[in-house]
Design a protein around this motif. Structure first.
Motif, mmCIF file in Angstrom:
data_model
loop_
_atom_site.group_PDB
_atom_site.id
_atom_site.type_symbol
_atom_site.label_atom_id
_atom_site.label_comp_id
_atom_site.label_asym_id
_atom_site.label_seq_id
_atom_site.Cartn_x
_atom_site.Cartn_y
_atom_site.Cartn_z
ATOM 1 N N SER A 235 54.371 -3.998 20.564
ATOM 2 C CA SER A 235 54.854 -3.258 21.734
ATOM 3 C C SER A 235 56.110 -2.459 21.411
ATOM 4 C CB SER A 235 55.125 -4.228 22.885
ATOM 5 O OG SER A 235 56.189 -5.102 22.559
ATOM 6 N N TYR A 236 56.887 -2.924 20.454
ATOM 7 C CA TYR A 236 58.092 -2.199 20.043
ATOM 8 C C TYR A 236 57.767 -1.106 19.025
ATOM 9 C CZ TYR A 236 62.589 -1.319 17.751
ATOM 10 O OH TYR A 236 63.692 -0.716 17.213
ATOM 11 N N LEU A 237 56.728 -1.308 18.218
ATOM 12 C CA LEU A 237 56.432 -0.369 17.136
ATOM 13 C C LEU A 237 55.981 0.995 17.639
ATOM 14 C CD1 LEU A 237 54.629 -2.574 14.458
ATOM 15 C CD2 LEU A 237 57.022 -1.850 14.559
ATOM 16 N N ASN A 291 51.793 4.925 22.674
ATOM 17 C CA ASN A 291 51.701 3.844 23.650
ATOM 18 C C ASN A 291 50.239 3.503 23.925
ATOM 19 O OD1 ASN A 291 54.392 3.216 24.124
ATOM 20 N ND2 ASN A 291 54.641 4.829 25.634
ATOM 21 N N LEU A 292 49.385 4.522 23.917
ATOM 22 C CA LEU A 292 47.953 4.279 24.056
ATOM 23 C C LEU A 292 47.421 3.484 22.862
ATOM 24 C CD1 LEU A 292 45.181 4.738 25.388
ATOM 25 C CD2 LEU A 292 45.087 6.952 24.206
ATOM 26 N N VAL A 293 47.867 3.851 21.646
ATOM 27 C CA VAL A 293 47.461 3.103 20.459
ATOM 28 C C VAL A 293 47.919 1.650 20.546
ATOM 29 C CG1 VAL A 293 47.765 2.921 17.956
ATOM 30 C CG2 VAL A 293 47.405 5.157 19.007
ATOM 31 N N TYR A 298 46.813 -4.074 21.413
ATOM 32 C CA TYR A 298 46.970 -5.262 22.250
ATOM 33 C C TYR A 298 45.609 -5.800 22.678
ATOM 34 C CZ TYR A 298 51.778 -6.450 23.511
ATOM 35 O OH TYR A 298 53.050 -6.948 23.505
ATOM 36 N N ALA A 299 44.742 -4.889 23.141
ATOM 37 C CA ALA A 299 43.420 -5.315 23.602
ATOM 38 C C ALA A 299 42.579 -5.871 22.460
ATOM 39 C CB ALA A 299 42.708 -4.134 24.260
ATOM 40 N N ARG A 306 41.912 -6.642 27.753
ATOM 41 C CA ARG A 306 40.876 -5.658 28.076
ATOM 42 C C ARG A 306 40.018 -6.127 29.248
ATOM 43 N NH1 ARG A 306 37.174 -7.495 23.234
ATOM 44 N NH2 ARG A 306 39.097 -7.256 22.085
ATOM 45 N N TYR A 307 40.053 -7.439 29.563
ATOM 46 C CA TYR A 307 39.314 -7.913 30.726
ATOM 47 C C TYR A 307 40.133 -7.765 31.998
ATOM 48 C CZ TYR A 307 36.203 -9.957 27.261
ATOM 49 O OH TYR A 307 35.352 -10.143 26.219
#
Length: 307
Positions: A235-237, A291-293, A298-299, A306-307
């Protein structure tokens, strides 16, 4: 995963459009104009300049034309100050420089930071842990505007090993000091995040169960603990990567690399609004993209998201 990706894109695209409109409104609200000088121009000359660049039209029409130009042609318009150059050409000239040393800075920060964090967590309360924490704290209090003159003083003035500025096509001796100066504080943050997250995961019940079953430390750390421990780090990267590949004003100005940070400063001082807008929108678009990546990573790591 496809549905999750489409959902995130449905949020990202309107966000980018809002960023463009808000950035243009902020530029228009700034006092003064791009052609204001110490000696006022004749009204006829000012009217001709505004007509040539479309600044005589209503603000809503200017914004609409600007958004359509970006969406349909990816054209940020001409520069007000750099003669015979468009904003696209200026970004194409400066962004590869910042991308080069920014990507190297990111690689160094992640490699060193994650390694220090894992070593400190695995050897908790040992000499290695104290050393890693000390290095991280020391790097955290040395931001790039402090590291840059220190590196120049040591490696250029005292030792004479490295040139104090310039780019020369990205030769390694011109890249070393910008990379160190830019990556230091990011590396410290990554190391601290990795250490705290790894300590939390290593004390989780499933890790204690795996340890009780006799799993070796290497498999315990890299096979079971590393993946969940990387969630806060990832999340920080995303923002960190954007911050590094879009360059630093301090790095570009201090080392005279010719990156977009230097163009941004010069354009702000000369009120070259199209260049300021172009670089701002580029930074915002990259922030939304990465942020999308990060959301997709994360998902992938945690299916519950993702659920």
């Amino acid at each position: 995963m496809t549905a999750y990706l489409l959902k995130r894109l449905a949020v990202a695209i309107p966000t980018l459009l809002i960023l463009i409109v808000v950035s243009y409104l902020v530029m228009a609200a700034a006092p003064g104009g791009p052609f204001d000088t110490e000696r006022a121009l004749p009204p006829e000359v000012m009217a001709n300049l505004e007509r040539a660049y479309g600044l005589d039209r209503p603000l809503a029409v200017q914004i609409w034309r600007y958004v359509v130009s970006i969406v349909t042609e990816f054209d940020f318009g001409p520069s007000f100050r750099y003669t015979d150059q468009t904003v696209n050409e200026i970004i194409a000239q400066g962004f590869p420089v910042t991308l080069t040393y920014g990507a190297w800075s990111f690689a160094v920060a992640v490699l060193v930071g994650v390694t220090l964090g894992i070593a400190a967590a695995v050897h908790h309360n040992s000499v290695l842990d104290y050393l890693a924490v000390g290095v991280s704290i020391g790097a955290q209090v040395l931001p790039n505007f402090v590291m840059a003159p220190i590196l120049t003083l040591i490696f250029t003035l005292w030792l004479g090993w490295l040139p104090g500025g310039g780019w020369q096509g990205g030769q390694w001796m011109y890249v070393v000091m910008p990379v160190i100066a830019l990556s230091t504080s990011f590396m410290a943050s990554i190391a601290r995040l990795t250490r705290s997250s790894m300590l939390e995961v290593l004390n989780a019940p499933f890790i204690r169960t795996a340890r009780a079953k006799g799993l070796p430390r290497r498999r315990l750390v890299f096979g079971h603990a590393l993946k969940p421990a990387m969630l806060p780090v990832i999340s920080y990267l995303g923002p960190a990567f954007v911050g590094m590949i879009t360059g630093s004003v301090v790095i570009d100005v201090f080392f005279a690399t010719g990156g977009i940070g230097q163009f941004f400063v010069n354009s702000a001082l000369s009120r070259d609004y199209p260049v300021i807008l172009g670089i701002t929108i580029l930074t915002g678009a990259l922030t939304i993209l990465f942020n999308l990546v990060v959301d997709l990573l994360y998902a992938w790591i945690d299916p519950r998201i993702r659920y």
